[in-house]
Scaffold this active site. Sequence first.
Site, PDB file in Angstrom:
ATOM      1  N   ASN B  79      35.417  36.815  28.762  1.00 21.29           N
ATOM      2  CA  ASN B  79      36.449  37.059  29.787  1.00 21.29           C
ATOM      3  C   ASN B  79      36.055  36.537  31.167  1.00 21.29           C
ATOM      4  O   ASN B  79      36.736  36.808  32.142  1.00 21.29           O
ATOM      5  CB  ASN B  79      36.763  38.550  29.860  1.00 21.29           C
ATOM      6  N   ILE B  86      37.266  36.117  36.605  1.00 25.95           N
ATOM      7  CA  ILE B  86      37.252  37.263  35.708  1.00 25.95           C
ATOM      8  C   ILE B  86      38.652  37.527  35.197  1.00 25.95           C
ATOM      9  O   ILE B  86      39.624  37.534  35.979  1.00 25.95           O
ATOM     10  CB  ILE B  86      36.735  38.525  36.432  1.00 25.95           C
ATOM     11  N   CYS B  87      38.752  37.747  33.921  1.00 22.56           N
ATOM     12  CA  CYS B  87      40.040  38.124  33.362  1.00 22.56           C
ATOM     13  C   CYS B  87      40.054  39.631  33.189  1.00 22.56           C
ATOM     14  O   CYS B  87      39.477  40.171  32.252  1.00 22.56           O
ATOM     15  CB  CYS B  87      40.255  37.408  32.024  1.00 22.56           C
ATOM     16  N   LEU B  88      40.687  40.287  34.104  1.00 22.02           N
ATOM     17  CA  LEU B  88      40.695  41.747  34.076  1.00 22.02           C
ATOM     18  C   LEU B  88      42.047  42.216  34.587  1.00 22.02           C
ATOM     19  O   LEU B  88      42.500  41.760  35.646  1.00 22.02           O
ATOM     20  CB  LEU B  88      39.560  42.277  34.960  1.00 22.02           C
TER      21      LEU B  88
END
Lengths: 1118, 151
Positions: B79, B86-88
Amino acid sequence: MVVEKKRFFKMELTPEPETSLFVDQNSENEEELQQVSSGHEKIKTQSTSPEPITVESSTEETVKSSIEEVVARNNHSRDDSNEDTSYEVPRSQLHDLIMPLKKSIPLKRKATSFSPFPQQGSPDIKWTRFIGELALQGWATRPTARPLRYQENLEVKRLVPKKMTFGRSNNSNKAAKFGDSAVIRLFSTESGGSTGREIGRLPTDITDIISPLIDLKILECTANVILETESRLSIGDSFYLQISFHLTSEAFNQASQNDSMVSLPNLKQEMSNGAEEVTKSNWNYAVESSQESALRLRQSSLVRLFDKLNLKPDRKGDGTSSEDDCIEIDDDEGKDESNPQPIDQLNVDQLKQFYQTNQQSELLDGLPETTKPPSENFKMELRPYQKKGLSWMLAREKELGVLEELSSSDDNSLPKLSSETKQVLNDEGMMNPLWKTYMWPKKTTSTSQSEEEYFYANMYSGELSITKPIIKSLVRGGILADEMGLGKTISTLSLINSVPLDMRLSFEEESSNRYASNSSLIVVPMSLLSQWQSEFEKANNNPNHRCIVYYGDQTVKDLKPSLCQHRNKNIPIVVLTTYGTILKEYIKSLLRKDSSGNLPKTGIYSVKFFRVILDEGHTIRNRSAKTTKAIYEIASSRKWVLTGTPVINRLDDLYSIVKFLELEPWSNFSYWKTFVTLPFEQKKIGQTLDVVKSILEPIFLRRTKNMKQKDGQPLVVLPPKEITIEEIEFNEKEQKLYDWFKSRAAKTFREGLATGELLKKYTQILTHILRLRQVCCHMDLVGSANEMKLEDEEEMGADAEGDAPIDGVRMKEIDKEIETEGDRDTYSEEEINVLSASLAATLNFTETECSICTSSPVPVNEMGVTGCGHIFCINCILEHIAFQTKNKRPATCPNCREPISKYKLFKVKEAREVKRIDLSHSKKSFLLYLYDADRASSKIQALIKHLRILNSQHPGEQVVVFSQFSSYLDIIERELNTQCGNDLIVYKFDGRLHMNERKKILEEFASNKVKENLSSKTTVLLLSLKAGGVGLNLTSASRAFMMDPWWSPSVEDQAIDRIHRIGQVDNVKVVRFIMKDTIEKKMLKIQERKKQIGEAVAEEEDEKAKRRIEEIQMLFEE
Amino acid sequence: MAALPKRIIKETERLVSDPVPGITAIPSEENLRYFEVTIEGPSSSPYAEGEFKLELYLPDDYPMCAPKVRFLTRIYHPNIDKLGRICLDVLKDNWSPALQIRTVLLSIQALLGAPNPDDPLANDVAEDWKKDEKRAIEVAREWTAKYAVKS
């Protein structure tokens, strides 16, 4: 002597057959003339004598012979009365004329036509001294028997017309005055003492000049023929001669005092008291007396004579350039003597000239702009002009050492005090600048002159002196009259901190135990007492320096113990007191005056201060007021007056200050009256102002904010001002309402335009415009019960012919009209009731935190509660919803992500539940009600947002909010108080306020800056544009918000200038709220247009109308 | 620069006075909206013993919108991409103004402990992860030892 006199008598006994020849071209009527020897009783000096001054005392013999002579003449005149050749003795009158000039000699007059002539036979030593010679052309008035020989001596005699009278002719305007006629004849001086025979006369211009001087016995002349005539002379033939001029000791006698001008008014007094001839019960100052006239003639003659003789002030002597100082001679003046100019006028010019080249004014330019008070005493930074002012003040106090030290502190490259400036400043025994030094000229024919000597002349009064006229004591101090806001207080404190104590204690003063040599007394109006005190503390950097307040309870009987302990380091350098305190003490001590009229040494009068400073010095403008007298009694070494308005009503206001400063000679009231009061009363206002300016110039410093510094920079550079226009979007409801009104307005406009009756519908259109502007501000303004109150009269009557006024009922109808267009996502009535009740019951309203701004607890009146039961600040949650909406995202509760809507928010109201029995158990209860998102004005929300940001970043800031609608101010006030009452202190100032209330509000607002700095509250002043747009000084605030635009840009500029003006130290930030795509935007365009074409003051009605139509078109065009 | 809202000051103060274990966030002296962040790898994860540097920036609209966070230290995580992005969800659509710097950083720390290869940002890493999780974890551990050495 006697021989000479006999010669005279002989001549007189054989009257000249051709009397007409006596008549000088200059005399207007063919008066009979009488010759008078003006100098025969004196001992004549041989002009060619190597010893220039011959001295001989007058003796009794001369006295006696003079009397004999007079008697003889009188007898003679009686004998010849029929022949109309009677002789009078003008000398007595002439002498009376001179006598008052000599103070030492009491006036003596008798009813007789003469007084014993040499009555003044004082033991004065008489002498004459050569001052120059002229080569002239003379004309023969009689045929001569033989040619004139080279070097032949001729006698210069003064002939006076018989009808000329002195002194007693006051009641007749036609009476000839002294010096009216100037007849001088040349007589041969046959060797062997034989009778002189008239030969000829001198040119008129010379005669005019010297005859008054000869009459006054201050000048003597001798003549030599310098070119032998070819043959004997006929009448009218010219011949060449050289005349030598000698000043007599008489000329210098009169200058025995330094400045006999001062005696001028006294002289008049004496005359009116002592002389029967001139006694007139209502002595009129305005009428030029013959004495004054004589003085004037003496002065102008001397000036002209000096000019003819090319006698110039000696450069070495006084250091000023002589060319500029030469007094201009008015050529017309001499010829126009039948119509004498008033004395003041002449002197005005003189004074003006004098002060124009005044050393002090040049001095100011030479003063450094780098002077800083010692930093161990003074911790504020002075502006350049204040530094210069400090230099000036130090110079005025003759603190040259200090000045030099302080001005050259760090940067050596800066110009220091020039040596010339220093010299000027240093010269303690400065010569009276009215006087000039002259060198006695050497006789060209004589080579034996060895001694160089000077004499001194005041060309403005015609006085001469052998001794150097020194100004006794120049006042140490002056008037600082800087315009309000330039920092007189700071300047004064910088002076005190630069020279806190008298460092040049004379032995006498040191031993005197009543000299408070370390203390400056500052007298201020009561209202400024605390301000001075805080300013002192702000500026003071020396722990040993104190400021005490001498007022009310703190007054003591004797200040000596606290102020005169010279070795005590902790002596207060500043004593603050009020005019009232001093007046009280003065009145008290008046009762206890001692026998010689001295006040008892108590209280403020118990010591002599180092320095006295009067703040708002115009307080003492009335010289006979008790306060003024009380101030005069204060003893001090240095005196200062601070005032932004030195003259309130009359020029005489200044006299009190001049007297306080002991500025000689003007502190003598009769002197002041002669030069200022009377000319002013005679409406010679321009001149009088010039005189006053001249008087004050050396002791007076005034700067205005418009002045430019040397480098062209303005004196006061205001901090930058930043004006931003913030465009705000309507909320839905506002937009709908606006559109509704707009379509109606446009319709009216189009109709008007189509029928060409636009102007007829003008008021109607104005009403429409008004509605639109109201919607831009707040919807409630439109429907408010008391309708919009515009303070602009032009628009006031708008409703009268326009639409029916919109009241609450009508407003609701409109509401409904626009409501139908779309339904809002909100709760039903029932849902509201259920939800609000359950939320109120379950939620904890005391321990809250807004998760968006982290405020905790959230003030109850700022709470916004979601349907899911989370509490935020209403503005935070609204902002969140708006942000999400803007980004096309669904609005969810930040805490639980439940969908929310601004129409589904609750506000909270605190309701105290009345407990019947147990008071201690009383519990707060809360009511929830639906938040009406559309009621709020977008503009007010924008304002609140700004205020919140401001509050969080610059707590304690002061803010001014302008609007032209006072009813809008009411709404803003309400909203601010309900939405953020905890963070703000709100004041409102508009036209409805009483004068006293206004003052109080402004004072509170200004003083909050200090007080609220500690707390975090922002102070807001809601100000009506019309009521508070001009005059007010709101520099304690540096931020302003303009809630609505005004038609003319200048009104808004004026309003912004309330905070952007002298005294403002911070950058000014102004935000103008404008509703996007509305009439307000167009008003800005009109403002722009007005700025370009200018707002013509006197426009024709047609023009005005035309312009209005154009403006309306601008408003409605898309 | 827009002025600093009270909330940011409050958060910063609390980050200093009451730090989250394993996480530091120090504001830059020049810009108080810019933070230098370190996050320790969770003990049960391949990132344990590693200390990762991140940068965090609070945009003008914060807290209406999420802070911008990026890994500075190289990390092997499905991620997190090469650039450290950041993939959040809470940094994107699931942001709520009720969240704070501290909660965001905790979420990132949690992300290290629970990689989600089904919602990848670094596609190659995600594929590795799905193909051979053990191998991927090994690489992640190697990278951590190589790049995320505690200073």
